[in-house]
Design an enzyme around this catalytic site. Sequence first.
Site, PDB file in Angstrom:
ATOM      1  N   ASP A 286      -3.939  -9.585  -2.634  1.00  0.00           N
ATOM      2  CA  ASP A 286      -3.423  -8.312  -3.116  1.00  0.00           C
ATOM      3  C   ASP A 286      -4.584  -7.566  -3.771  1.00  0.00           C
ATOM      4  OD1 ASP A 286      -1.668  -6.271  -3.792  1.00  0.00           O
ATOM      5  OD2 ASP A 286      -0.795  -7.316  -5.501  1.00  0.00           O
ATOM      6  N   HIS A 287      -4.367  -6.290  -4.043  1.00  0.00           N
ATOM      7  CA  HIS A 287      -5.355  -5.461  -4.739  1.00  0.00           C
ATOM      8  C   HIS A 287      -4.940  -5.315  -6.201  1.00  0.00           C
ATOM      9  CE1 HIS A 287      -6.254  -3.424  -0.637  1.00  0.00           C
ATOM     10  NE2 HIS A 287      -7.200  -4.296  -0.906  1.00  0.00           N
ATOM     11  N   PHE A 455       0.494  -3.178  -5.078  1.00  0.00           N
ATOM     12  CA  PHE A 455       1.601  -3.238  -4.114  1.00  0.00           C
ATOM     13  C   PHE A 455       1.129  -3.496  -2.683  1.00  0.00           C
ATOM     14  CE2 PHE A 455       2.271   0.363  -7.161  1.00  0.00           C
ATOM     15  CZ  PHE A 455       3.047  -0.319  -8.081  1.00  0.00           C
ATOM     16  N   HIS A 456       0.081  -4.315  -2.516  1.00  0.00           N
ATOM     17  CA  HIS A 456      -0.487  -4.536  -1.183  1.00  0.00           C
ATOM     18  C   HIS A 456      -0.575  -6.016  -0.818  1.00  0.00           C
ATOM     19  CE1 HIS A 456      -2.780  -0.470  -1.780  1.00  0.00           C
ATOM     20  NE2 HIS A 456      -1.507  -0.289  -1.468  1.00  0.00           N
ATOM     21  N   PRO A 457       0.512  -6.771  -0.874  1.00  0.00           N
ATOM     22  CA  PRO A 457       0.430  -8.186  -0.510  1.00  0.00           C
ATOM     23  C   PRO A 457       0.184  -8.363   0.987  1.00  0.00           C
ATOM     24  CG  PRO A 457       2.724  -7.562  -0.788  1.00  0.00           C
ATOM     25  CD  PRO A 457       1.889  -6.373  -1.220  1.00  0.00           C
TER      26      PRO A 457
END
Length: 522
Positions: A286-287, A455-457
Amino acid sequence: MYDYVIVGAGSAGCVLAARLSEDPGVTVCLVEAGPPDTAEEVHIPYAFAKLFRTGLDWDYDTHDEPFCENRRIYLPRGRVLGGTSSMNAMVYIRGNRADYDDWNQPGWSYAELLPYFRRSEDNERGADFYHGAGGPLGVAEGRSRNPMTTAFVEAALQAGYPANDDFNGPAQDGFGRYQVTQRAGKRCSTAAGFLRPALPRPNLTVETDLQVHRVLVENGRAAGITGQRFGQALTIRAEREVILAAGAYNSPQLLMLSGIGPADLLRAFGIPVVLDQPQVGANLQDHPQTNLNFLHSEPVSLMVTAEERYIRQFVLERSGPLTSNGPEVGGFVRTRDGLTEPDAQFHVAPMMFAEGGLGSPTSHAISYGACVLKPLSRGTVHIVSPDPTAKPRISHNYYAEPADLDVAVRGLRIGLEIARQEGLARYTEKLHLPPESESDSDLRTHVRRYTQTLFHPAGTCAMGTVVDAELRVRGMAGLRVVDASVMPSLVRGNTNAPTIAIAEKAADLIRGAEPLPAASLA
């Protein structure tokens, strides 16, 4: 019985359903755990945070994050037609050319994926080498153009960074305005762009409010799915393929519930092992981002959206603050010398954005931060029960690798330096929850204390380990995964557009079409 059963009507699933049902000779069933996307907040761009913790949100959290002061970090995911494309911040970013080339998977280089980005796109700037027009996905200029975000870009340029008017063009570095997945001032989710025009087709069936519990496996082949709707058990069978498009958290969970995953874990919960696949649920990425919230007295933040004049402006003109996607502007930077590509990305919103979006704004503010673009840290998604309704255990392990924390601290320093520029001065009166000092030690503590997800899994059913280059689950016939979980490593940027491109290419793989010709890159 259908030819294809797609689980998850999100960023990938809606694309797959639309593309596969273009062939009138096949039948397609798209299954979504949530309801139709009729909620007003889905379509008004600025209202997306009002969907958090509602029935349209899977409402996940991480487990205690050991390198973030054992905090649990909120992880919203869309549980509605359109999935997270119905509740995201609509930033249209593809990532860096090097991201796809570094996957080292046949057919997935940047040159081979660029035609699929173009095919999906209806960019209001028109078509060129990098962009498409006339596709299902509306890509537009933001219509809010808040003075604070304009000032931020000015300040970034004053700090010595270049301008960039197209982050999806030949170069990523620099600052500018983000294009957004909107059409005529409203959100263009994959449900709106891809699925809705396909709904009249007689060969496409959409089942909402149906939570899939597991994939049916018969004689070594995926044969369908079982689930429940309002307490009633349902089974849907697939003649050709079951396609999981449930996202980086739910796709590995469904595989494990179906007996496909780490054998020891499955046995611990009494789940018969169909296929021992230890990498299911591993490689989670994730980020992580640490926001700075600068408070000020100028009445120009998105707190004004409730005023009648702005509601009227949105209804009549589809413009104004209610069209804001939140992070209207941003940019990509290299936080140290010697890097060939950016390692941090800024997102800048004309609002107070605290507690991962769960905190209520109490002042006019500008919020921004740098995320770690290529994290080395890896986490896991594991089931905690054989009960399909139990939420999975999600451990991101943010900053497990010290190099990630180094990038976050350097990005924080850049953010503080931009705040000191003349162009942003009127909007930086007071820093909310500031670090104790700008020493390395205090900035590290600040990052650990206030990091949230961007919010980037991705990565939990990766190509090369769990699935092959055609996204087929290795060792299991008739079963594919098509979503962000198949990324071997995160892209440098927001993940919605890449997930759509993955689904575009996957549709051609599934129906046996010739791939689009690769782009000729210099």
